[in-house]
Design a protein around this motif. Structure first.
Motif, mmCIF file in Angstrom:
data_model
loop_
_atom_site.group_PDB
_atom_site.id
_atom_site.type_symbol
_atom_site.label_atom_id
_atom_site.label_comp_id
_atom_site.label_asym_id
_atom_site.label_seq_id
_atom_site.Cartn_x
_atom_site.Cartn_y
_atom_site.Cartn_z
ATOM 1 N N GLN A 120 22.004 40.927 39.414
ATOM 2 C CA GLN A 120 23.155 40.985 40.303
ATOM 3 C C GLN A 120 24.307 40.150 39.740
ATOM 4 O OE1 GLN A 120 23.182 42.918 43.205
ATOM 5 N NE2 GLN A 120 21.252 43.617 42.302
ATOM 6 N N VAL A 121 25.536 40.611 40.039
ATOM 7 C CA VAL A 121 26.719 39.855 39.632
ATOM 8 C C VAL A 121 26.778 38.561 40.434
ATOM 9 C CG1 VAL A 121 29.228 39.858 39.530
ATOM 10 C CG2 VAL A 121 27.966 41.946 39.006
ATOM 11 N N ILE A 122 27.142 37.459 39.777
ATOM 12 C CA ILE A 122 27.126 36.153 40.419
ATOM 13 C C ILE A 122 28.501 35.836 41.003
ATOM 14 C CG2 ILE A 122 26.523 33.720 40.124
ATOM 15 C CD1 ILE A 122 25.033 34.533 37.577
ATOM 16 N N GLY A 123 28.788 36.365 42.165
ATOM 17 C CA GLY A 123 29.943 35.948 42.939
ATOM 18 C C GLY A 123 31.304 36.218 42.336
ATOM 19 N N GLN A 124 31.399 37.074 41.333
ATOM 20 C CA GLN A 124 32.655 37.341 40.659
ATOM 21 C C GLN A 124 33.022 38.822 40.808
ATOM 22 O OE1 GLN A 124 34.587 35.048 38.910
ATOM 23 N NE2 GLN A 124 33.246 33.420 39.637
ATOM 24 N N TRP A 125 34.207 39.176 40.287
ATOM 25 C CA TRP A 125 34.580 40.586 40.274
ATOM 26 C C TRP A 125 33.511 41.366 39.525
ATOM 27 C CZ3 TRP A 125 37.299 43.795 42.912
ATOM 28 C CH2 TRP A 125 37.586 45.076 42.409
ATOM 29 N N PRO A 126 32.941 42.416 40.145
ATOM 30 C CA PRO A 126 31.706 43.004 39.616
ATOM 31 C C PRO A 126 31.874 44.067 38.536
ATOM 32 C CG PRO A 126 32.254 44.006 41.724
ATOM 33 C CD PRO A 126 33.284 42.941 41.470
ATOM 34 N N PHE A 127 33.103 44.324 38.083
ATOM 35 C CA PHE A 127 33.326 45.372 37.092
ATOM 36 C C PHE A 127 34.044 44.794 35.869
ATOM 37 C CE2 PHE A 127 33.558 47.258 41.327
ATOM 38 C CZ PHE A 127 32.624 48.280 41.252
ATOM 39 N N ALA A 128 33.748 45.371 34.706
ATOM 40 C CA ALA A 128 34.430 44.956 33.479
ATOM 41 C C ALA A 128 35.789 45.636 33.391
ATOM 42 C CB ALA A 128 33.577 45.313 32.269
ATOM 43 N N TYR A 129 36.775 44.874 32.907
ATOM 44 C CA TYR A 129 38.096 45.460 32.702
ATOM 45 C C TYR A 129 38.822 44.730 31.585
ATOM 46 C CZ TYR A 129 40.120 41.484 35.319
ATOM 47 O OH TYR A 129 40.488 40.228 35.737
ATOM 48 N N ARG A 130 39.866 45.347 31.090
ATOM 49 C CA ARG A 130 40.773 44.722 30.116
ATOM 50 C C ARG A 130 42.176 44.776 30.712
ATOM 51 N NH1 ARG A 130 41.300 43.475 24.640
ATOM 52 N NH2 ARG A 130 43.345 43.894 23.693
ATOM 53 N N ALA A 131 42.803 43.623 30.826
ATOM 54 C CA ALA A 131 44.151 43.536 31.374
ATOM 55 C C ALA A 131 45.117 43.101 30.286
ATOM 56 C CB ALA A 131 44.201 42.558 32.543
ATOM 57 N N GLN A 132 46.345 43.590 30.403
ATOM 58 C CA GLN A 132 47.368 43.253 29.424
ATOM 59 C C GLN A 132 48.658 42.867 30.148
ATOM 60 O OE1 GLN A 132 49.696 46.274 26.891
ATOM 61 N NE2 GLN A 132 48.118 45.557 25.476
ATOM 62 N N LEU A 133 49.285 41.806 29.683
ATOM 63 C CA LEU A 133 50.579 41.345 30.184
ATOM 64 C C LEU A 133 51.548 41.315 29.023
ATOM 65 C CD1 LEU A 133 49.882 38.187 32.395
ATOM 66 C CD2 LEU A 133 51.169 40.195 33.122
ATOM 67 N N ARG A 134 52.681 41.989 29.171
ATOM 68 C CA ARG A 134 53.717 41.913 28.130
ATOM 69 C C ARG A 134 54.991 41.359 28.753
ATOM 70 N NH1 ARG A 134 55.471 44.575 23.014
ATOM 71 N NH2 ARG A 134 57.755 44.298 22.966
ATOM 72 N N PHE A 135 55.505 40.290 28.158
ATOM 73 C CA PHE A 135 56.748 39.668 28.603
ATOM 74 C C PHE A 135 57.829 39.960 27.569
ATOM 75 C CE2 PHE A 135 53.351 37.093 30.419
ATOM 76 C CZ PHE A 135 53.752 36.948 31.744
ATOM 77 N N LEU A 142 64.252 39.552 32.456
ATOM 78 C CA LEU A 142 62.852 39.474 32.048
ATOM 79 C C LEU A 142 62.141 40.741 32.492
ATOM 80 C CD1 LEU A 142 60.367 37.863 30.980
ATOM 81 C CD2 LEU A 142 60.108 36.960 33.309
ATOM 82 N N SER A 143 61.426 41.375 31.572
ATOM 83 C CA SER A 143 60.590 42.532 31.889
ATOM 84 C C SER A 143 59.126 42.125 31.756
ATOM 85 C CB SER A 143 60.893 43.704 30.947
ATOM 86 O OG SER A 143 59.987 44.773 31.168
ATOM 87 N N ILE A 144 58.337 42.459 32.778
ATOM 88 C CA ILE A 144 56.912 42.145 32.783
ATOM 89 C C ILE A 144 56.137 43.458 32.844
ATOM 90 C CG2 ILE A 144 55.054 40.907 33.947
ATOM 91 C CD1 ILE A 144 57.293 39.194 35.278
ATOM 92 N N GLY A 145 55.456 43.782 31.773
ATOM 93 C CA GLY A 145 54.620 44.979 31.743
ATOM 94 C C GLY A 145 53.185 44.612 32.060
ATOM 95 N N MET A 146 52.557 45.368 32.960
ATOM 96 C CA MET A 146 51.179 45.101 33.353
ATOM 97 C C MET A 146 50.326 46.348 33.138
ATOM 98 S SD MET A 146 51.510 42.788 36.809
ATOM 99 C CE MET A 146 49.832 42.174 36.539
ATOM 100 N N LEU A 147 49.124 46.130 32.655
ATOM 101 C CA LEU A 147 48.183 47.231 32.427
ATOM 102 C C LEU A 147 46.776 46.731 32.711
ATOM 103 C CD1 LEU A 147 48.063 49.771 29.534
ATOM 104 C CD2 LEU A 147 46.045 48.377 30.000
ATOM 105 N N ILE A 148 45.997 47.569 33.369
ATOM 106 C CA ILE A 148 44.579 47.282 33.548
ATOM 107 C C ILE A 148 43.798 48.528 33.157
ATOM 108 C CG2 ILE A 148 44.695 47.835 36.026
ATOM 109 C CD1 ILE A 148 42.409 45.775 36.399
ATOM 110 N N GLU A 149 42.772 48.334 32.331
ATOM 111 C CA GLU A 149 41.923 49.430 31.845
ATOM 112 C C GLU A 149 40.486 49.182 32.287
ATOM 113 O OE1 GLU A 149 40.338 51.394 27.616
ATOM 114 O OE2 GLU A 149 41.786 49.732 27.621
#
Length: 299
Positions: A120-135, A142-149
């Motif tokens: 079982q997952v130990i109290g954390q977000w239970p799925f794997a993901y890759r996030a990206q922040l571009r400033f 200022l432009s902030i680009g956000m991506l989650i895969e």
């Protein structure tokens, strides 16, 4: 600390502190206001001017939600609450992927920790993901680009947003148009959806005075305007289509407000009956992305 520069513009970034922004200055003007919030436990009392919200915005009631027939529970991560707040991206170090004088890309690869015996997952977000922040910094914007895969083998529900703090000084005025707003119950969770009229309305720009708002607006036009008339300054916030909600936080006893473009309503995972709750279900390999643009100008 990483500092980006563009003309007189300077942006300080803290990859190790959840991908947070330390400061943004233009012509020696502090566009953002640095805030130290002891309740944000993972920030360890460090003052930050903004930070990413992934893989969801705002609260999940008691850290509990159900998705595709499975129950998930996350630990509280905010002082004094049993809820889980703002995802977990702000709690973990990000890696610097690309860097130029006026731009930087940060990434976070999240893999949930499992208990070896039960699996079982130990109290954390239970799925794997890759996030990206571009400033991307310009002298006055200022432009902030956000991506989650979704890098998991299962589909997962996600949301995202950005949490900037703006200085509450010099007769600060705010304006934006929205259709509705969610009132809160005693646990700071959404209770009733009401029209964004009367005291809730900022359709006609007016001063932010003693109103104590910590609520999520829906159906905003993805454009908001701030003005400091005593300083002759104004600011615009524009967001792409995925950011269909706006969280407004105006604590009357603090020298800042937060105007947060986000994709999902508060506690969205537990409101499956709300058609426009803003949860995006990503199949393995699928992505959600969008940009937020902030610009400073004279008025």
């Amino acid at each position: 600390m990483i500092e980006l520069t563009a003309g007189t513009g300077r942006l300080g970034l803290l990859p190790e502190l959840g991908g947070a922004v330390a400061y943004w200055k233009s012509r020696d003007i502090c566009v953002l206001h640095a805030v130290s919030d002891a309740n944000l436990l993972a920030q360890r009392g460090r003052a930050v001017s903004g930070y990413p919200l992934v893989p969801f915005s705002n609260r999940v009631a008691n850290g509990h939600f159900r998705f595709e027939g499975t129950e998930y529970r996350m630990k509280p991560n905010f002082g004094g609450e049993s809820n889980t707040l703002h995802g977990n991206g702000w709690e973990h170090p990000w890696q610097l992927e690309l860097l130029a004088d006026d731009s930087a890309t940060l990434v976070l690869d999240w893999h949930p920790p499992y208990e070896q015996v039960t699996g079982q997952v130990i109290g954390q977000w239970p799925f794997a993901y890759r996030a990206q922040l571009r400033f991307d910094l310009r002298e006055d914007s200022l432009s902030i680009g956000m991506l989650i895969e979704n890098t998991d083998l299962r589909s997962q529900p996600v949301g995202m947003g950005f949490h900037p703090y703006f200085p509450r000084r010099s007769g600060l005025q705010l304006g934006f148009a929205a259709e509705t707003v969610w009132t809160n119950d005693e646990h700071h969770l959404p209770a009733l959806r009401v029209p964004a009229t009367g005291d809730w309305s900022f359709e006609h720009m007016h001063a932010v005075t003693t109103q104590d708002i910590d609520n999520c607006y829906a159906g905003w036009e993805r454009a908001a305007f701030l003005r400091w008339p005593n300083e002759g300054l104004a600011l615009t916030i524009e967001a792409d289509d995925p950011f269909r909600h706006l969280v407004l936080f105006t604590p009357p006893d603090k020298p800042f407000i937060a105007v947060e473009p986000v994709t999902n309503m508060n506690d969205a995972f537990n409101h499956s009956g709300v058609i426009d709750r803003g949860v995006h279900v990503l199949a393995p390999g699928a992505k959600l992305e969008g940009h937020i643009r902030i610009a400073l100008m004279a008025c």
